[in-house]
Design a protein around this motif. Structure first.
Motif, short mmCIF file in Angstrom:
data_model
loop_
_atom_site.label_atom_id
_atom_site.label_comp_id
_atom_site.label_asym_id
_atom_site.label_seq_id
_atom_site.Cartn_x
_atom_site.Cartn_y
_atom_site.Cartn_z
N SER A 1 0.83 -1.20 0.00
CA SER A 1 0.00 0.00 0.00
C SER A 1 0.87 1.25 0.00
O SER A 1 0.61 2.20 -0.75
CB SER A 1 -0.92 0.00 1.22
OG SER A 1 -1.88 -1.02 1.12
N THR B 1 -6.61 3.11 -6.29
CA THR B 1 -7.06 1.72 -6.47
C THR B 1 -5.91 0.90 -7.05
O THR B 1 -5.35 1.26 -8.09
CB THR B 1 -8.28 1.66 -7.41
OG1 THR B 1 -9.32 2.48 -6.88
CG2 THR B 1 -8.78 0.24 -7.54
N ALA C 1 -6.86 -3.69 -3.68
CA ALA C 1 -6.64 -2.93 -2.46
C ALA C 1 -6.97 -1.48 -2.76
O ALA C 1 -6.51 -0.93 -3.77
CB ALA C 1 -5.20 -3.07 -1.99
N THR C 2 -7.79 -0.85 -1.92
CA THR C 2 -8.18 0.54 -2.10
C THR C 2 -7.64 1.38 -0.97
O THR C 2 -7.84 1.07 0.20
CB THR C 2 -9.72 0.68 -2.15
OG1 THR C 2 -10.22 -0.13 -3.22
CG2 THR C 2 -10.12 2.13 -2.39
N ILE C 3 -6.92 2.46 -1.33
CA ILE C 3 -6.27 3.32 -0.35
C ILE C 3 -6.85 4.72 -0.43
O ILE C 3 -6.91 5.30 -1.52
CB ILE C 3 -4.74 3.39 -0.60
CG1 ILE C 3 -4.15 1.98 -0.75
CG2 ILE C 3 -4.04 4.17 0.51
CD1 ILE C 3 -2.89 1.93 -1.56
N SER D 1 -5.95 8.38 0.84
CA SER D 1 -4.81 9.13 1.39
C SER D 1 -5.16 10.60 1.57
O SER D 1 -5.77 11.21 0.68
CB SER D 1 -3.59 9.01 0.47
OG SER D 1 -3.11 7.68 0.43
N HIS E 1 -3.22 7.14 5.63
CA HIS E 1 -3.45 6.26 4.50
C HIS E 1 -4.25 5.03 4.98
O HIS E 1 -3.73 4.22 5.76
CB HIS E 1 -2.13 5.83 3.86
CG HIS E 1 -1.21 6.99 3.63
ND1 HIS E 1 -1.26 7.76 2.49
CD2 HIS E 1 -0.26 7.56 4.44
CE1 HIS E 1 -0.36 8.74 2.59
NE2 HIS E 1 0.25 8.63 3.76
N THR F 1 -6.27 1.62 4.09
CA THR F 1 -6.40 0.58 3.06
C THR F 1 -7.47 -0.42 3.44
O THR F 1 -7.51 -0.91 4.57
CB THR F 1 -5.07 -0.17 2.87
OG1 THR F 1 -4.03 0.76 2.55
CG2 THR F 1 -5.17 -1.20 1.75
#
Length: 268
Positions: free
Chosen positions: A50, A91, A110-112, A114, A125, A127
């Motif tokens: 991430s 993404t 995985a979606t972050i 920020s 951040h 995730t």
């Protein structure tokens, strides 16, 4: 004479039962801690990737590219696509599977979210995972990283929390995991687009429930030293409680677990 022998025999059998129970408890604790070693490695990997995705996104945003697609990497997309607007949603799509340099196949998304770029003090951040797999383990939970700024040695420090962490094997075996720690980036920060030369130290607490419903908790006695290639914990010591057993030592330097004064090897 019988009056003397009977108490002695009773003490003998009690001692044997205690030793047998210790052996059973030790075997159970070792099984739990080998599971912990797996779930810890999976979530440290998720955190590393991430962070790498946020750093890659900063490079993409600076060049106004809409996405990154590599034969040996995931598809990374950024919204909104500029350098200054936050929060951003990043993404990271591994699609049907991407094999990394470390031999691990990752798939899913995985979606972050920020609040700023990864190196900016105060940035956060968060995730989450959507049908995301680390080899055969499905990964779930929320991974949150906060940039705490530099320590006295000039190394960046981050707080790391993992809530509702869980990995599930292909056979349906699940391990639950929670973490509250501080991560210090001690090598590789000068090459932010190359994750593989990174090294960091981890301090704090971790806990969870094994696949057999046994609770465990771990507190850092000596900082864990992580390297990424080959992916490994080089050194460090954890104080551990498993079920009703306290005062267990998990020593990554010697790769040994100490339980009831006896040492046993463990997988890393």
């Amino acid at each position: 004479m019988k009056k003397i022998i009977v108490p002695i025999l009773a003490l003998f059998f009690m001692s044997c039962e205690e030793e047998l129970q210790k052996a059973v408890d030790s075997a159970s604790a070792i099984e739990v801690l080998n599971e912990y070693a797996i779930v810890n490695k999976v979530f440290q990997d998720a955190g590393n990737n991430s962070g790498d995705a946020v750093l890659s996104s900063e490079n993409l945003a600076s060049s106004s590219k809409s996405s990154q697609t590599k034969a040996d990497g995931p598809i990374i997309t950024i919204e909104p696509l500029d350098f200054t607007t936050f929060p951003k949603t990043i993404t990271v799509d591994y699609q049907d599977g991407v094999l990394g340099k470390d031999g691990i196949t990752r798939k899913g998304i995985a979606t972050i979210v920020s609040t700023n770029w990864y190196g900016v003090e105060g940035s956060k951040h968060t995730t989450t995972f959507n049908n995301y797999y680390h080899n055969d383990y499905k990964v779930e939970g929320t991974h949150v990283v906060n940039n705490l700024g530099e320590n006295g040695d000039g190394d960046l420090q981050y707080s790391v929390t993992i809530e509702n962490g869980k990995i599930t094997s292909s056979t349906g075996r699940s391990i639950n995991y929670v973490e509250n720690s501080t991560r210090t980036w001690v090598a590789g920060s000068d090459t932010p687009l190359n994750i593989w030369d990174d090294e960091y130290m981890l301090d704090g607490t971790q806990s969870g429930v094994s696949s057999k419903g046994i609770t465990y908790s771990l507190t850092t006695e000596e900082s864990l030293h992580f390297v990424l290639l080959p992916r490994n914990i080089k050194s460090g010591i954890l104080d551990v409680s498993v079920g009703n057993i306290d005062d267990i030592k998990l020593n990554y330097t010697t790769k040994m677990i100490t339980i009831f004064g006896k040492e046993y090897p463990f997988g890393n």
